[in-house]
Design a protein around this motif. Structure first.
Motif, PDB file in Angstrom:
ATOM      1  N   LEU A   1       0.860  -1.183   0.000  1.00 12.97           N
ATOM      2  CA  LEU A   1       0.000   0.000   0.000  1.00 12.97           C
ATOM      3  C   LEU A   1       0.897   1.234   0.000  1.00 12.97           C
ATOM      4  CD1 LEU A   1      -2.512  -1.030   2.817  1.00 12.97           C
ATOM      5  CD2 LEU A   1      -2.565  -1.658   0.400  1.00 12.97           C
ATOM      6  N   THR A   2       0.664   2.137  -0.928  1.00 14.24           N
ATOM      7  CA  THR A   2       1.502   3.327  -1.000  1.00 14.24           C
ATOM      8  C   THR A   2       0.700   4.488  -1.575  1.00 14.24           C
ATOM      9  OG1 THR A   2       3.634   4.179  -1.787  1.00 14.24           O
ATOM     10  CG2 THR A   2       2.416   2.735  -3.267  1.00 14.24           C
ATOM     11  N   ASP A   3       1.351   5.631  -1.783  1.00 15.05           N
ATOM     12  CA  ASP A   3       0.632   6.817  -2.258  1.00 15.05           C
ATOM     13  C   ASP A   3       0.911   7.076  -3.735  1.00 15.05           C
ATOM     14  OD1 ASP A   3       3.174   7.907  -2.355  1.00 15.05           O
ATOM     15  OD2 ASP A   3       2.947   9.056  -0.508  1.00 15.05           O
ATOM     16  N   GLY A   4       0.338   8.176  -4.245  1.00 12.76           N
ATOM     17  CA  GLY A   4       0.444   8.467  -5.669  1.00 12.76           C
ATOM     18  C   GLY A   4       1.846   8.761  -6.159  1.00 12.76           C
ATOM     19  N   GLY A   5       2.765   9.080  -5.254  1.00  9.61           N
ATOM     20  CA  GLY A   5       4.139   9.339  -5.669  1.00  9.61           C
ATOM     21  C   GLY A   5       4.847   8.124  -6.229  1.00  9.61           C
ATOM     22  N   TYR A   6       4.296   6.941  -5.981  1.00 11.78           N
ATOM     23  CA  TYR A   6       4.909   5.695  -6.475  1.00 11.78           C
ATOM     24  C   TYR A   6       4.174   5.123  -7.685  1.00 11.78           C
ATOM     25  CZ  TYR A   6       7.367   5.601  -1.978  1.00 11.78           C
ATOM     26  OH  TYR A   6       8.142   5.906  -0.887  1.00 11.78           O
ATOM     27  N   SER A   7       3.190   5.844  -8.217  1.00 12.06           N
ATOM     28  CA  SER A   7       2.373   5.295  -9.312  1.00 12.06           C
ATOM     29  C   SER A   7       3.098   5.435 -10.651  1.00 12.06           C
ATOM     30  CB  SER A   7       1.019   6.002  -9.360  1.00 12.06           C
ATOM     31  OG  SER A   7       1.184   7.391  -9.577  1.00 12.06           O
ATOM     32  N   HIS A   8       4.181   4.712 -10.771  1.00 10.00           N
ATOM     33  CA  HIS A   8       4.979   4.670 -12.002  1.00 10.00           C
ATOM     34  C   HIS A   8       4.634   3.380 -12.732  1.00 10.00           C
ATOM     35  CE1 HIS A   8       8.533   4.334 -14.593  1.00 10.00           C
ATOM     36  NE2 HIS A   8       8.685   5.631 -14.410  1.00 10.00           N
ATOM     37  N   ALA A   9       4.141   3.500 -13.954  1.00 10.85           N
ATOM     38  CA  ALA A   9       3.593   2.338 -14.662  1.00 10.85           C
ATOM     39  C   ALA A   9       4.602   1.206 -14.807  1.00 10.85           C
ATOM     40  CB  ALA A   9       3.085   2.770 -16.038  1.00 10.85           C
ATOM     41  N   GLU A  10       5.822   1.533 -15.198  1.00  7.06           N
ATOM     42  CA  GLU A  10       6.828   0.494 -15.404  1.00  7.06           C
ATOM     43  C   GLU A  10       7.168  -0.208 -14.087  1.00  7.06           C
ATOM     44  OE1 GLU A  10      11.254  -0.046 -17.472  1.00  7.06           O
ATOM     45  OE2 GLU A  10      10.409   1.959 -17.152  1.00  7.06           O
ATOM     46  N   GLU A  11       7.263   0.551 -12.993  1.00  8.67           N
ATOM     47  CA  GLU A  11       7.575  -0.036 -11.691  1.00  8.67           C
ATOM     48  C   GLU A  11       6.444  -0.944 -11.208  1.00  8.67           C
ATOM     49  OE1 GLU A  11      10.483   0.724  -9.384  1.00  8.67           O
ATOM     50  OE2 GLU A  11      11.164   0.860 -11.457  1.00  8.67           O
ATOM     51  N   VAL A  12       5.193  -0.493 -11.407  1.00 11.23           N
ATOM     52  CA  VAL A  12       4.050  -1.308 -10.988  1.00 11.23           C
ATOM     53  C   VAL A  12       4.008  -2.616 -11.775  1.00 11.23           C
ATOM     54  CG1 VAL A  12       1.533  -1.408 -10.866  1.00 11.23           C
ATOM     55  CG2 VAL A  12       2.722   0.714 -10.271  1.00 11.23           C
ATOM     56  N   ALA A  13       4.282  -2.539 -13.080  1.00 12.49           N
ATOM     57  CA  ALA A  13       4.289  -3.754 -13.906  1.00 12.49           C
ATOM     58  C   ALA A  13       5.398  -4.706 -13.477  1.00 12.49           C
ATOM     59  CB  ALA A  13       4.453  -3.368 -15.379  1.00 12.49           C
ATOM     60  N   ARG A  14       6.558  -4.183 -13.135  1.00 11.18           N
ATOM     61  CA  ARG A  14       7.668  -5.032 -12.661  1.00 11.18           C
ATOM     62  C   ARG A  14       7.289  -5.720 -11.351  1.00 11.18           C
ATOM     63  NH1 ARG A  14      12.964  -1.555 -12.333  1.00 11.18           N
ATOM     64  NH2 ARG A  14      13.842  -3.585 -11.794  1.00 11.18           N
ATOM     65  N   CYS A  15       6.586  -4.997 -10.483  1.00 10.50           N
ATOM     66  CA  CYS A  15       6.136  -5.606  -9.230  1.00 10.50           C
ATOM     67  C   CYS A  15       5.153  -6.744  -9.496  1.00 10.50           C
ATOM     68  CB  CYS A  15       5.481  -4.545  -8.343  1.00 10.50           C
ATOM     69  SG  CYS A  15       6.643  -3.380  -7.577  1.00 10.50           S
ATOM     70  N   GLU A  16       4.234  -6.541 -10.438  1.00  8.25           N
ATOM     71  CA  GLU A  16       3.273  -7.597 -10.767  1.00  8.25           C
ATOM     72  C   GLU A  16       3.975  -8.855 -11.250  1.00  8.25           C
ATOM     73  OE1 GLU A  16       0.335  -6.264 -13.501  1.00  8.25           O
ATOM     74  OE2 GLU A  16      -0.895  -5.280 -11.956  1.00  8.25           O
TER      75      GLU A  16
END
Length: 339
Positions: free
Chosen positions: A165-180
């Protein structure tokens, strides 16, 4: 005490030892050198005036002459120091440098003054509020820290999967996809930029994943027309814009262009989780904000006492350890602590 399946991630700026006066860029150094040269010229001119007065028979002023000479000497030393800093900055890639502590970077929020600081990141377990992983960076931008912090937290917990759980400052598409791809689910609001409200917003354009097309508010289809490699975005356009009756509501240009990130689908899934359970953000806020406030109070207002990233990391580790011990004692009592 640590459940280890849901954690809250956030970062905070912590002041470095270096003073804000030691922050200098190319323009500031050039301006300071020019100002110092003007001051030296002023005192030299005052010495010339004393020499002229002495030549005219007016009594000499040895105290003034000595004071002016000392001032010129101090200004010359200051100029030499500024010139050396200018030469050092030319050798580096950074445009701005914190002299005396080059690993610290100017950081701040909004239009507030940017002070020499470090970025303390922490992942807090949602169950009991213990910090399970932390790290210190000298990069002010949080968006590129989502994946490394999440993976490191998962490894510390020895977990197969993790919900962050985090805030909007971490909403980087490439980073989120790597986490998935690494079995890490991220829940955060998407950070959206401002846009003129007179025209249709990008959210009003519906993407169809099966046909890889976008439907505009007038019902026309926008098809893929190019790729922005640097921004990792796909460009969509339609030739129907030329004759569209809704064009004045859509764009002042020749045609409307919609850019969709390559990893936009990961952001869409992340945003859907927030809409499905808005309490996730309240949980994040109540979990991760408290440790930062406590640690800053413990170390005297949120300022590190050591210089350099390596020493700051060690100081942060001791602060986190102290916080966890105090928190466990508050939860379970001092008898629960070993030895």
């Amino acid at each position: 005490m640590v459940r280890g399946d849901v954690v809250s991630l956030d970062g905070t700026k912590m002041r470095a030892v270096a003073s804000a006066k030691n922050i200098a860029g190319v323009e500031r150094l050039a301006r300071d050198i020019a100002h110092t040269e003007d001051e030296i010229a002023y005192y030299l001119d005052r010495l010339d005036v004393i020499d002229d007065q002495e030549a005219q028979g007016i009594a000499d002023r040895p105290l003034h002459r000595e004071a002016f000479a000392e001032a010129i000497g101090a200004l010359e030393r200051r100029k030499d120091r500024l010139v050396k800093r200018q030469a050092e900055l030319e050798k580096r890639e950074e445009k701005v440098l914190v002299f005396g502590e080059p690993e610290a970077k100017p950081m701040g929020y909004g239009r507030a003054p940017k002070m020499p600081s470090y970025n303390l990141q922490s992942a807090v377990d949602v169950r009991n509020g213990l910090i399970v992983h932390h790290d210190v960076f000298n990069d002010a931008n949080d968006s590129h820290m989502l994946h490394p912090m999440s993976v490191a937290t998962r490894d510390v917990l020895v977990a197969d999967s993790l919900h962050v759980l985090t805030d909007g400052g971490y909403s980087h598409a490439e980073e989120v996809a790597r986490c998935e791809r690494d079995a890490i689910m991220v829940s955060a609001p998407i950070k959206r930029g401002a846009m003129n409200s007179e025209h249709f917003r990008p959210s009003q354009f519906v993407y169809d994943e099966e046909s890889d097309t976008i439907r505009c508010p007038s019902g026309q289809t926008l098809r893929r027309s190019g790729l922005h490699t640097r921004n990792r975005a796909i460009r969509y356009r339609s030739s129907a814009c030329k004759t569209c009756a809704l064009k004045p509501q859509c764009t002042p240009g020749v045609q409307r262009t919609i850019h969709r990130l390559i990893d936009q689908s990961a952001l869409d899934r992340m945003e859907a989780r927030i809409f499905a359970d808005p309490s996730l953000m309240r949980t994040r806020r109540c979990t991760v904000e408290h440790p930062f406030g406590t640690i800053k109070r413990m170390i005297g207002g949120g300022r590190f006492l050591t210089r350099g990233l390596r020493r700051v990391k060690a100081e942060a580790a001791l602060s986190v350890l102290a916080y966890n011990i105090i928190h466990v004692a508050n939860i379970a009592g001092t008898r629960a602590l070993p030895g």
